[in-house]
Design an enzyme around this catalytic site. Sequence first.
Site, PDB file in Angstrom:
ATOM      1  N   MET A  26      -6.416  38.810  -0.382  1.00  0.00           N
ATOM      2  CA  MET A  26      -6.194  39.787  -1.257  1.00  0.00           C
ATOM      3  C   MET A  26      -4.652  40.315  -0.766  1.00  0.00           C
ATOM      4  O   MET A  26      -4.218  41.368  -0.910  1.00  0.00           O
ATOM      5  CB  MET A  26      -6.970  41.112  -0.959  1.00  0.00           C
ATOM      6  CG  MET A  26      -8.274  40.868  -1.660  1.00  0.00           C
ATOM      7  SD  MET A  26      -9.459  42.189  -2.176  1.00  0.00           S
ATOM      8  CE  MET A  26      -9.573  43.054  -0.625  1.00  0.00           C
ATOM      9  N   LEU A  29      -0.754  40.073   4.092  1.00  0.00           N
ATOM     10  CA  LEU A  29      -0.957  38.789   5.151  1.00  0.00           C
ATOM     11  C   LEU A  29      -0.717  39.097   6.569  1.00  0.00           C
ATOM     12  O   LEU A  29       0.329  39.504   6.857  1.00  0.00           O
ATOM     13  CB  LEU A  29      -0.679  37.465   4.677  1.00  0.00           C
ATOM     14  CG  LEU A  29      -0.946  37.130   3.334  1.00  0.00           C
ATOM     15  CD1 LEU A  29      -0.177  35.674   2.958  1.00  0.00           C
ATOM     16  CD2 LEU A  29      -2.501  36.960   3.179  1.00  0.00           C
ATOM     17  N   HIS A  33      -4.839  35.713   8.565  1.00  0.00           N
ATOM     18  CA  HIS A  33      -4.826  34.728   7.412  1.00  0.00           C
ATOM     19  C   HIS A  33      -4.247  33.495   7.578  1.00  0.00           C
ATOM     20  O   HIS A  33      -4.649  32.575   7.276  1.00  0.00           O
ATOM     21  CB  HIS A  33      -4.062  35.655   6.130  1.00  0.00           C
ATOM     22  CG  HIS A  33      -4.813  36.978   5.831  1.00  0.00           C
ATOM     23  ND1 HIS A  33      -4.146  37.966   5.890  1.00  0.00           N
ATOM     24  CD2 HIS A  33      -5.784  37.010   4.858  1.00  0.00           C
ATOM     25  CE1 HIS A  33      -5.197  38.956   5.373  1.00  0.00           C
ATOM     26  NE2 HIS A  33      -5.969  38.355   4.622  1.00  0.00           N
ATOM     27  N   GLN A  57     -14.525  44.549  -6.421  1.00  0.00           N
ATOM     28  CA  GLN A  57     -15.324  44.478  -5.219  1.00  0.00           C
ATOM     29  C   GLN A  57     -14.814  45.916  -4.481  1.00  0.00           C
ATOM     30  O   GLN A  57     -15.364  46.191  -3.549  1.00  0.00           O
ATOM     31  CB  GLN A  57     -14.749  43.629  -4.316  1.00  0.00           C
ATOM     32  CG  GLN A  57     -13.673  43.398  -3.818  1.00  0.00           C
ATOM     33  CD  GLN A  57     -13.121  41.855  -2.985  1.00  0.00           C
ATOM     34  OE1 GLN A  57     -13.261  41.057  -3.714  1.00  0.00           O
ATOM     35  NE2 GLN A  57     -13.073  41.980  -1.773  1.00  0.00           N
ATOM     36  N   GLY A 143     -12.735  33.525   6.609  1.00  0.00           N
ATOM     37  CA  GLY A 143     -12.674  33.956   8.150  1.00  0.00           C
ATOM     38  C   GLY A 143     -14.074  34.517   8.557  1.00  0.00           C
ATOM     39  O   GLY A 143     -14.682  35.277   7.844  1.00  0.00           O
ATOM     40  N   LYS A 145     -14.389  36.903  10.376  1.00  0.00           N
ATOM     41  CA  LYS A 145     -14.114  38.367  10.488  1.00  0.00           C
ATOM     42  C   LYS A 145     -15.087  39.002   9.512  1.00  0.00           C
ATOM     43  O   LYS A 145     -15.721  39.938   9.784  1.00  0.00           O
ATOM     44  CB  LYS A 145     -12.920  38.873  10.184  1.00  0.00           C
ATOM     45  CG  LYS A 145     -12.390  40.363   9.829  1.00  0.00           C
ATOM     46  CD  LYS A 145     -12.497  41.218  10.954  1.00  0.00           C
ATOM     47  CE  LYS A 145     -12.136  42.397  10.490  1.00  0.00           C
ATOM     48  NZ  LYS A 145     -12.224  42.955   9.204  1.00  0.00           N
ATOM     49  N   GLN A 149     -19.693  38.170   4.167  1.00  0.00           N
ATOM     50  CA  GLN A 149     -18.923  37.581   3.228  1.00  0.00           C
ATOM     51  C   GLN A 149     -19.078  36.053   3.065  1.00  0.00           C
ATOM     52  O   GLN A 149     -19.576  35.489   2.358  1.00  0.00           O
ATOM     53  CB  GLN A 149     -17.534  38.163   2.897  1.00  0.00           C
ATOM     54  CG  GLN A 149     -16.916  37.451   2.050  1.00  0.00           C
ATOM     55  CD  GLN A 149     -15.343  37.822   1.857  1.00  0.00           C
ATOM     56  OE1 GLN A 149     -15.246  38.865   1.252  1.00  0.00           O
ATOM     57  NE2 GLN A 149     -14.288  37.359   2.523  1.00  0.00           N
ATOM     58  N   SER A 182      -6.192  43.861   7.228  1.00  0.00           N
ATOM     59  CA  SER A 182      -5.093  44.507   6.504  1.00  0.00           C
ATOM     60  C   SER A 182      -5.199  45.830   6.537  1.00  0.00           C
ATOM     61  O   SER A 182      -4.327  46.753   6.535  1.00  0.00           O
ATOM     62  CB  SER A 182      -5.286  43.951   4.978  1.00  0.00           C
ATOM     63  OG  SER A 182      -5.045  42.737   4.856  1.00  0.00           O
ATOM     64  N   ARG A 183      -6.570  46.343   6.757  1.00  0.00           N
ATOM     65  CA  ARG A 183      -6.674  47.827   6.818  1.00  0.00           C
ATOM     66  C   ARG A 183      -6.253  48.417   8.221  1.00  0.00           C
ATOM     67  O   ARG A 183      -6.114  49.750   8.343  1.00  0.00           O
ATOM     68  CB  ARG A 183      -8.319  48.208   6.677  1.00  0.00           C
ATOM     69  CG  ARG A 183      -8.583  47.937   5.133  1.00  0.00           C
ATOM     70  CD  ARG A 183     -10.017  48.355   4.673  1.00  0.00           C
ATOM     71  NE  ARG A 183     -10.046  48.478   3.255  1.00  0.00           N
ATOM     72  CZ  ARG A 183     -10.628  47.477   2.452  1.00  0.00           C
ATOM     73  NH1 ARG A 183     -11.296  46.495   3.238  1.00  0.00           N
ATOM     74  NH2 ARG A 183     -10.984  47.721   1.340  1.00  0.00           N
TER      75      ARG A 183
HETATM   76  O1  PAF Z   1     -11.901  38.528   1.962  1.00  0.00           O
HETATM   77  C1  PAF Z   1     -11.164  38.776   1.028  1.00  0.00           C
HETATM   78  O2  PAF Z   1      -9.818  38.746   1.508  1.00  0.00           O
HETATM   79  C2  PAF Z   1     -11.593  38.901  -0.270  1.00  0.00           C
HETATM   80  O3  PAF Z   1     -12.921  39.472  -0.125  1.00  0.00           O
HETATM   81  C3  PAF Z   1     -11.695  37.672  -1.062  1.00  0.00           C
HETATM   82  C4  PAF Z   1     -12.546  36.455  -0.549  1.00  0.00           C
HETATM   83  C5  PAF Z   1     -10.257  37.248  -1.485  1.00  0.00           C
HETATM   84  C6  PAF Z   1     -12.415  37.956  -2.508  1.00  0.00           C
HETATM   85  O4  PAF Z   1     -11.446  38.958  -3.168  1.00  0.00           O
END
Ligand code: PAF
Length: 265
Positions: A26, A29, A33, A57, A143, A145, A149, A182-183
């Site tokens: 997203m 970076l 990443h 999401q 990842g 992390k 997911q 990123s957060r």
């Molecule tokens: O992990 C992320 O950055 C997001 O959830 C992804 C896999 C790019 C889907 O939007």
Amino acid sequence: MKIVRRIDELRRIAPDLPDLAFVPTMGNLHDGHLSLVRLARARARHVAASIFVNRMQFAPNEDFDSYPRSFDADCARLAAESVDLLFAPDEAVLYPEPQQCIVEPPAIAGELEGRFRPRFFHGVATVVLKLFNCVQPRIAVFGKKDYQQLHIVRAMTRQLNLALEIVAGETVREADGLAMSSRNGYLGAAQRTAAPQLHRVLQKVARGMACAQAMDELAAAGWRPDYVEVRRRSDLAAPQSGDRELVVLGAARLGSTRLIDNLEF
Ligand code: PAF
């Protein structure tokens, strides 16, 4: 690095990029990443990344609008890693009409993160499937992390017979143990100093501390913990006696910033 914004263009250049490894992101970076990009590079002849902040999401109360966007800096970092292709579609390209066909993730999507972000994994699984169909990679890198997911993307890939391999990259940490995210950029100076505590309490759980005590420690230090739970690595179910391959996962808020982390043990 070729930057592609449309799916028809992606299809046209696909024959020039055989044996493709893909890193969906997203944007905004960081070195975490880039470590996934390097893993992709080691596994395939060509590397593609995507940058797409996926509204689907994010819940209405979450940070879609304020999610950090740094497209030019991201492009520079990807180009410096010799990424061959960046897919950066607009919303209207990936979602040209209301998305009614939605991936139903496995039941585990309702636990852990899913208890606090109820439709999150529907959004993740749906966009990841759409991105896979657009980019058509041989390998996709995610990842650890985002451990749950990764598990759900693997389950989707297996159960929907997708013709690609999912590769997992290790979590990259700052020197003080904070997992890169990123957060992290949302954290004020004092919060940034406090943030590695999440990793430290997970380490304590891996050494035997009860999860409830870990939650108490976080709360006593000013966090608002959502969960700290030990699960089996293989299926993220609650461990049975004798299970040895475990992971502790945690999520907690520092101020308004919600951080997640995990540790295999
Ligand atoms: O992990 C992320 O950055 C997001 O959830 C992804 C896999 C790019 C889907 O939007």
